[in-house]
Design a protein around this motif. Sequence first.
Motif, PDB file in Angstrom:
ATOM      1  N   ILE A  72      -3.656   6.818  -3.633  1.00 16.97           N
ATOM      2  CA  ILE A  72      -2.725   5.667  -4.140  1.00 16.97           C
ATOM      3  C   ILE A  72      -1.749   5.089  -3.155  1.00 16.97           C
ATOM      4  O   ILE A  72      -1.416   4.068  -3.023  1.00 16.97           O
ATOM      5  CB  ILE A  72      -2.105   6.422  -5.253  1.00 16.97           C
ATOM      6  CG1 ILE A  72      -3.389   6.488  -6.145  1.00 16.97           C
ATOM      7  CG2 ILE A  72      -1.142   4.869  -6.108  1.00 16.97           C
ATOM      8  CD1 ILE A  72      -2.720   7.618  -8.078  1.00 16.97           C
ATOM      9  N   TYR A  73      -0.857   6.173  -2.510  1.00 16.89           N
ATOM     10  CA  TYR A  73      -0.209   5.789  -1.557  1.00 16.89           C
ATOM     11  C   TYR A  73      -1.070   4.926  -0.461  1.00 16.89           C
ATOM     12  O   TYR A  73       0.071   3.682  -0.303  1.00 16.89           O
ATOM     13  CB  TYR A  73       0.709   7.304  -1.034  1.00 16.89           C
ATOM     14  CG  TYR A  73       1.683   6.736  -0.026  1.00 16.89           C
ATOM     15  CD1 TYR A  73       2.502   6.392   0.422  1.00 16.89           C
ATOM     16  CD2 TYR A  73       1.282   6.897   1.383  1.00 16.89           C
ATOM     17  CE1 TYR A  73       3.888   5.564   0.547  1.00 16.89           C
ATOM     18  CE2 TYR A  73       1.910   6.112   2.421  1.00 16.89           C
ATOM     19  CZ  TYR A  73       3.204   5.834   2.088  1.00 16.89           C
ATOM     20  OH  TYR A  73       3.894   5.848   3.148  1.00 16.89           O
ATOM     21  N   TRP A  74      -1.537   4.626   0.345  1.00 16.61           N
ATOM     22  CA  TRP A  74      -2.024   3.989   0.809  1.00 16.61           C
ATOM     23  C   TRP A  74      -2.738   2.902   1.036  1.00 16.61           C
ATOM     24  O   TRP A  74      -2.352   2.035   1.367  1.00 16.61           O
ATOM     25  CB  TRP A  74      -2.930   5.553   2.148  1.00 16.61           C
ATOM     26  CG  TRP A  74      -2.760   6.542   3.009  1.00 16.61           C
ATOM     27  CD1 TRP A  74      -2.580   7.216   3.099  1.00 16.61           C
ATOM     28  CD2 TRP A  74      -1.350   6.187   3.762  1.00 16.61           C
ATOM     29  NE1 TRP A  74      -1.592   7.809   3.879  1.00 16.61           N
ATOM     30  CE2 TRP A  74      -0.648   7.281   4.546  1.00 16.61           C
ATOM     31  CE3 TRP A  74      -0.678   4.761   4.915  1.00 16.61           C
ATOM     32  CZ2 TRP A  74      -0.331   7.578   5.288  1.00 16.61           C
ATOM     33  CZ3 TRP A  74      -0.234   4.929   5.560  1.00 16.61           C
ATOM     34  CH2 TRP A  74       0.638   6.596   6.194  1.00 16.61           C
ATOM     35  N   LYS A  75      -3.724   3.054  -0.316  1.00 13.29           N
ATOM     36  CA  LYS A  75      -4.050   1.549  -1.310  1.00 13.29           C
ATOM     37  C   LYS A  75      -2.558   0.455  -1.357  1.00 13.29           C
ATOM     38  O   LYS A  75      -2.156  -0.109  -1.003  1.00 13.29           O
ATOM     39  CB  LYS A  75      -4.452   1.823  -2.476  1.00 13.29           C
ATOM     40  CG  LYS A  75      -4.642   0.612  -3.558  1.00 13.29           C
ATOM     41  CD  LYS A  75      -5.427   0.599  -4.057  1.00 13.29           C
ATOM     42  CE  LYS A  75      -3.958   1.343  -5.741  1.00 13.29           C
ATOM     43  NZ  LYS A  75      -4.557   1.652  -6.697  1.00 13.29           N
ATOM     44  N   SER A  84       5.695   2.619  -4.547  1.00 10.39           N
ATOM     45  CA  SER A  84       6.516   4.420  -5.125  1.00 10.39           C
ATOM     46  C   SER A  84       7.794   4.127  -4.333  1.00 10.39           C
ATOM     47  O   SER A  84       7.994   5.082  -3.477  1.00 10.39           O
ATOM     48  CB  SER A  84       5.953   5.316  -5.477  1.00 10.39           C
ATOM     49  OG  SER A  84       6.251   5.671  -6.575  1.00 10.39           O
ATOM     50  N   ILE A  85       9.078   3.196  -5.401  1.00  9.84           N
ATOM     51  CA  ILE A  85      10.461   3.636  -5.322  1.00  9.84           C
ATOM     52  C   ILE A  85      10.863   5.290  -5.060  1.00  9.84           C
ATOM     53  O   ILE A  85      11.678   5.717  -4.770  1.00  9.84           O
ATOM     54  CB  ILE A  85      10.797   3.618  -6.256  1.00  9.84           C
ATOM     55  CG1 ILE A  85      12.845   3.181  -6.053  1.00  9.84           C
ATOM     56  CG2 ILE A  85      11.458   3.918  -7.617  1.00  9.84           C
ATOM     57  CD1 ILE A  85      13.093   2.317  -4.531  1.00  9.84           C
ATOM     58  N   ILE A  86       9.532   6.015  -6.002  1.00 12.85           N
ATOM     59  CA  ILE A  86      10.496   7.884  -5.487  1.00 12.85           C
ATOM     60  C   ILE A  86      10.110   8.266  -4.173  1.00 12.85           C
ATOM     61  O   ILE A  86      10.516   9.202  -4.250  1.00 12.85           O
ATOM     62  CB  ILE A  86       9.250   7.877  -7.032  1.00 12.85           C
ATOM     63  CG1 ILE A  86       9.178   7.819  -8.537  1.00 12.85           C
ATOM     64  CG2 ILE A  86       9.585   9.706  -7.239  1.00 12.85           C
ATOM     65  CD1 ILE A  86      10.630   7.347  -8.999  1.00 12.85           C
ATOM     66  N   PHE A  87       9.082   7.459  -4.212  1.00 18.51           N
ATOM     67  CA  PHE A  87       8.582   7.582  -2.473  1.00 18.51           C
ATOM     68  C   PHE A  87       9.989   7.826  -1.397  1.00 18.51           C
ATOM     69  O   PHE A  87      10.341   8.719  -0.843  1.00 18.51           O
ATOM     70  CB  PHE A  87       7.438   6.875  -1.353  1.00 18.51           C
ATOM     71  CG  PHE A  87       7.519   7.424  -0.123  1.00 18.51           C
ATOM     72  CD1 PHE A  87       5.966   8.848  -0.073  1.00 18.51           C
ATOM     73  CD2 PHE A  87       7.894   6.664   0.710  1.00 18.51           C
ATOM     74  CE1 PHE A  87       5.933   8.744   1.621  1.00 18.51           C
ATOM     75  CE2 PHE A  87       7.738   7.451   2.327  1.00 18.51           C
ATOM     76  CZ  PHE A  87       6.287   8.173   2.559  1.00 18.51           C
ATOM     77  N   MET A  88      11.021   6.009  -1.644  1.00 19.83           N
ATOM     78  CA  MET A  88      12.363   6.385  -0.964  1.00 19.83           C
ATOM     79  C   MET A  88      13.482   6.559  -1.433  1.00 19.83           C
ATOM     80  O   MET A  88      14.140   7.431  -1.144  1.00 19.83           O
ATOM     81  CB  MET A  88      12.390   4.475  -1.485  1.00 19.83           C
ATOM     82  CG  MET A  88      11.273   3.718  -0.571  1.00 19.83           C
ATOM     83  SD  MET A  88      11.163   3.180   0.718  1.00 19.83           S
ATOM     84  CE  MET A  88      12.726   2.028   0.966  1.00 19.83           C
ATOM     85  N   LEU A  89      13.204   7.622  -2.958  1.00 22.20           N
ATOM     86  CA  LEU A  89      14.270   8.455  -2.936  1.00 22.20           C
ATOM     87  C   LEU A  89      14.012   9.889  -2.812  1.00 22.20           C
ATOM     88  O   LEU A  89      15.113   9.833  -2.294  1.00 22.20           O
ATOM     89  CB  LEU A  89      14.157   8.457  -4.734  1.00 22.20           C
ATOM     90  CG  LEU A  89      14.591   7.004  -5.726  1.00 22.20           C
ATOM     91  CD1 LEU A  89      14.457   7.450  -7.098  1.00 22.20           C
ATOM     92  CD2 LEU A  89      16.539   7.344  -5.530  1.00 22.20           C
ATOM     93  N   CYS A 121       4.877   1.368 -16.791  1.00 23.20           N
ATOM     94  CA  CYS A 121       5.372   1.415 -15.404  1.00 23.20           C
ATOM     95  C   CYS A 121       3.935   0.691 -14.509  1.00 23.20           C
ATOM     96  O   CYS A 121       3.255   0.521 -15.281  1.00 23.20           O
ATOM     97  CB  CYS A 121       5.314   3.483 -14.177  1.00 23.20           C
ATOM     98  SG  CYS A 121       5.829   3.041 -13.137  1.00 23.20           S
ATOM     99  N   ASP A 122       5.158   0.024 -13.593  1.00 29.54           N
ATOM    100  CA  ASP A 122       3.177  -0.473 -12.951  1.00 29.54           C
ATOM    101  C   ASP A 122       3.351  -0.236 -11.655  1.00 29.54           C
ATOM    102  O   ASP A 122       2.620  -0.880 -10.516  1.00 29.54           O
ATOM    103  CB  ASP A 122       3.865  -2.008 -12.244  1.00 29.54           C
ATOM    104  CG  ASP A 122       5.205  -1.950 -11.688  1.00 29.54           C
ATOM    105  OD1 ASP A 122       5.647  -0.982 -11.637  1.00 29.54           O
ATOM    106  OD2 ASP A 122       5.576  -3.741 -11.825  1.00 29.54           O
ATOM    107  N   VAL A 123       3.374   1.644 -11.519  1.00 28.60           N
ATOM    108  CA  VAL A 123       2.869   2.028 -10.540  1.00 28.60           C
ATOM    109  C   VAL A 123       2.280   3.520 -10.447  1.00 28.60           C
ATOM    110  O   VAL A 123       2.862   3.433 -11.821  1.00 28.60           O
ATOM    111  CB  VAL A 123       4.083   2.246  -9.343  1.00 28.60           C
ATOM    112  CG1 VAL A 123       4.120   3.934  -8.239  1.00 28.60           C
ATOM    113  CG2 VAL A 123       4.886   1.670  -8.275  1.00 28.60           C
ATOM    114  N   GLU A 124       0.768   3.628 -10.412  1.00 32.05           N
ATOM    115  CA  GLU A 124       0.679   4.908 -10.988  1.00 32.05           C
ATOM    116  C   GLU A 124       1.145   5.653 -10.400  1.00 32.05           C
ATOM    117  O   GLU A 124       2.343   6.574 -10.162  1.00 32.05           O
ATOM    118  CB  GLU A 124      -0.785   4.274  -9.874  1.00 32.05           C
ATOM    119  CG  GLU A 124      -1.582   3.789 -10.632  1.00 32.05           C
ATOM    120  CD  GLU A 124      -2.910   3.028  -9.142  1.00 32.05           C
ATOM    121  OE1 GLU A 124      -3.651   4.751  -9.792  1.00 32.05           O
ATOM    122  OE2 GLU A 124      -3.530   2.351  -8.922  1.00 32.05           O
ATOM    123  N   SER A 125       0.779   6.407 -12.113  1.00 34.18           N
ATOM    124  CA  SER A 125       1.709   7.770 -12.549  1.00 34.18           C
ATOM    125  C   SER A 125       1.590   8.828 -11.388  1.00 34.18           C
ATOM    126  O   SER A 125       2.646   9.956 -11.541  1.00 34.18           O
ATOM    127  CB  SER A 125       1.149   8.097 -14.278  1.00 34.18           C
ATOM    128  OG  SER A 125       0.890   7.592 -14.525  1.00 34.18           O
TER     129      SER A 125
END
Length: 499
Positions: free
Chosen positions: A243-246, A400-405, A61-65
Amino acid sequence: MPAIHSSSQSAPHIVIIGTGFGGLGMAIQLKKAGIDHFTLLEKNDAVGGTWRDNSYPGAACDVESHLYSFSFEPKPDWSRKFARQPEILAYLEDCAERRDLYPHIRFGTEVVAAAYDEARYCWVITTRAGETIEAGILITACGQLNQPAYPAIPGVDDFAGPAFHSARWDHDVDLAGRRVAVIGTGASAIQFVPEVVDRAAHTQVFQRAGAWVMSKSDGAFSAKAKRRFARWPLLARLYRTAIYWKNEGRALAFTRWSALLKPFALMAQRHARRQMRDDDKRRRLMPDYPIGCKRILLSNDWYPAIDRETVDLVTEPIERIERDAVVTMDGKRHPVDVLIHGTGFKATEFLAPMRIAGRGGHDLNAAWQAGARAYKGITVSGFPNFFMLYGPNTNLAHNSIIFMLESQICYVLQGVQALCAGDIASLDVRRDREADFDARIQHALARTVWQSGCTSWYRNAAGRNTVNWPGFTFSFRRATAKLDLSDYHCEHGRHPAGP
């Protein structure tokens, strides 16, 4: 069919198509809300979605775990900052097991069509095996990267050796000592090519356009760090938030002021100079379009892999493929034993190859002839009780697409709850609401870096961006925080009894 536990015989049966992040996340939240009359339909024999399908060597993945995981299913013991495919797949399998989702899943069940029965307020779903399944509510969680795109090259079917797409990796093919051709230099290729060159005798990489590649600040978490995350969940939550805000700050560069990306272009160029000795290869790898117009890639081993003497970088367009060679437009014949397609996915062909028919038998593909669109990326006018996860214009280039999901799941859950309450039988988003939303999205997209002239998988053949969200993820979360029934035509009646 597995036993489906229903808390109410009159409640509408819910069908979710897909068991990747979207499908599993939706199912978990349904259970948490006390709704368990649902079935997940999965065409394969295991959960995982894209992380089950993309098992190629080097997949990561290219988004942090800690951010590329559910906020409601934290994992304190991620092994690396950027998790690799086996660990992400294991995480999804663990989520399904711990939340007792397996009794709800029908494996080996591929959906080919779904048609809305207006008189009975239900969807009639047809499977590849010819079976029909009825659902009062249909939720698709198929993702945007599930249909591999194969290149339309003359003679591609004539190749006599092993040939496969990176998303359908043939692990039975031994690359040791063989001549391997890789077509494509996108996000998958930069991960598997370094693995291929370690095994193959000779590798030829065929590139249509270069990519902007930056270094990846990856690394393993120490045992001490993992213990701290497990012992103090708040610490893990704060780490995730940081990580999110970065990442979120990058939205300004992609969607407002593309000039902010210029320092990143300089960093990418410096990264290439530091890692490559061959100036000619490096020059041909560098893209000729503005950084950010296509997906920015992260890798620490892509440039060293291409720099090897056993690797040829071919930038001449391919003319045809023969039984044992790739022939380029300059007439040169490149003999190869194995052909690997790293050519990405049909990202703009949402829900393909399924046929979805709404009111009056209206076909969704016809509705989307000029490009896919949906209200908040989730609902489509004329298709009642139908919800999409990871639908049109909900993809990201910065976070992260997980946030969108999770935002979409929250919105869909409200729709499900309204339909399960008993007095509303159908929800159909108003056409004017959908049109207004789409107009605002396309207006915002016009000023983004994705519209700066390149050809990318973000845009369809007509140039319309049907993939990306042109703003902050927190603005999308605000937009999906509350399902307003005034946005929908509501009909009253009763659904057919669930299974």
